[in-house]
Design a protein around this motif. Sequence first.
Motif, PDB file in Angstrom:
ATOM      1  N   PHE A   8       0.821  -1.207   0.000  1.00  0.00           N
ATOM      2  CA  PHE A   8       0.000   0.000   0.000  1.00  0.00           C
ATOM      3  C   PHE A   8       0.855   1.257   0.000  1.00  0.00           C
ATOM      4  O   PHE A   8       0.574   2.203  -0.733  1.00  0.00           O
ATOM      5  N   ARG A   9       1.912   1.266   0.806  1.00  0.00           N
ATOM      6  CA  ARG A   9       2.810   2.437   0.839  1.00  0.00           C
ATOM      7  C   ARG A   9       3.490   2.641  -0.505  1.00  0.00           C
ATOM      8  O   ARG A   9       3.641   3.760  -0.974  1.00  0.00           O
ATOM      9  N   GLY A  10       3.920   1.550  -1.122  1.00  0.00           N
ATOM     10  CA  GLY A  10       4.535   1.653  -2.443  1.00  0.00           C
ATOM     11  C   GLY A  10       3.569   2.190  -3.477  1.00  0.00           C
ATOM     12  O   GLY A  10       3.909   3.061  -4.273  1.00  0.00           O
ATOM     13  N   PHE A  11       2.349   1.682  -3.468  1.00  0.00           N
ATOM     14  CA  PHE A  11       1.342   2.137  -4.408  1.00  0.00           C
ATOM     15  C   PHE A  11       0.976   3.599  -4.165  1.00  0.00           C
ATOM     16  O   PHE A  11       0.845   4.375  -5.109  1.00  0.00           O
ATOM     17  N   TYR A  14       3.744   5.773  -5.465  1.00  0.00           N
ATOM     18  CA  TYR A  14       3.678   5.816  -6.929  1.00  0.00           C
ATOM     19  C   TYR A  14       2.556   6.741  -7.393  1.00  0.00           C
ATOM     20  O   TYR A  14       2.757   7.593  -8.252  1.00  0.00           O
ATOM     21  N   LEU A  15       1.387   6.571  -6.808  1.00  0.00           N
ATOM     22  CA  LEU A  15       0.239   7.385  -7.195  1.00  0.00           C
ATOM     23  C   LEU A  15       0.491   8.861  -6.897  1.00  0.00           C
ATOM     24  O   LEU A  15       0.146   9.730  -7.700  1.00  0.00           O
ATOM     25  N   ALA A  21       2.038  15.052  -6.398  1.00  0.00           N
ATOM     26  CA  ALA A  21       2.032  15.433  -4.985  1.00  0.00           C
ATOM     27  C   ALA A  21       3.433  15.710  -4.467  1.00  0.00           C
ATOM     28  O   ALA A  21       3.603  16.467  -3.510  1.00  0.00           O
ATOM     29  N   ASP A  22       4.447  15.134  -5.105  1.00  0.00           N
ATOM     30  CA  ASP A  22       5.821  15.343  -4.659  1.00  0.00           C
ATOM     31  C   ASP A  22       6.539  16.434  -5.463  1.00  0.00           C
ATOM     32  O   ASP A  22       7.759  16.570  -5.385  1.00  0.00           O
ATOM     33  N   ALA A  23       5.804  17.224  -6.195  1.00  0.00           N
ATOM     34  CA  ALA A  23       6.399  18.244  -7.067  1.00  0.00           C
ATOM     35  C   ALA A  23       7.180  19.289  -6.282  1.00  0.00           C
ATOM     36  O   ALA A  23       8.256  19.715  -6.709  1.00  0.00           O
ATOM     37  N   TYR A  24       6.674  19.713  -5.131  1.00  0.00           N
ATOM     38  CA  TYR A  24       7.380  20.737  -4.353  1.00  0.00           C
ATOM     39  C   TYR A  24       8.693  20.178  -3.808  1.00  0.00           C
ATOM     40  O   TYR A  24       9.714  20.857  -3.837  1.00  0.00           O
ATOM     41  N   LYS A  25       8.673  18.929  -3.358  1.00  0.00           N
ATOM     42  CA  LYS A  25       9.895  18.307  -2.853  1.00  0.00           C
ATOM     43  C   LYS A  25      10.941  18.227  -3.967  1.00  0.00           C
ATOM     44  O   LYS A  25      12.119  18.536  -3.762  1.00  0.00           O
ATOM     45  N   LYS A  26      10.510  17.842  -5.159  1.00  0.00           N
ATOM     46  CA  LYS A  26      11.428  17.774  -6.303  1.00  0.00           C
ATOM     47  C   LYS A  26      11.944  19.156  -6.666  1.00  0.00           C
ATOM     48  O   LYS A  26      13.111  19.314  -7.035  1.00  0.00           O
ATOM     49  N   TYR A  27      11.080  20.166  -6.573  1.00  0.00           N
ATOM     50  CA  TYR A  27      11.492  21.537  -6.848  1.00  0.00           C
ATOM     51  C   TYR A  27      12.584  21.966  -5.875  1.00  0.00           C
ATOM     52  O   TYR A  27      13.590  22.560  -6.279  1.00  0.00           O
TER      53      TYR A  27
END
Length: 63
Positions: A8-11, A14-15, A21-27
């Motif tokens: 579930f955590r992996g999915f 991924y989702l 949702a991780d765009a700010y972290k990547k920025y």
Amino acid sequence: MNAVIAAFRGFSGYLGGVLGADAYKKYLEHHASSGHAGPPLTEREFWRDRTDRQDTSPQQRCC
């Protein structure tokens, strides 16, 4: 049960990546590694800028 939780955590990770949702972290990672002189945008400024760019250039969206 641990396997189900791990799956579930992996999915969900991924989702979250697919949905951006991780765009700010990547920025922030990109900002730090690129050596920008100024401070990074706040999370609120980042999302405002991102949605403004999507509104002015709708071909970047899937829907």
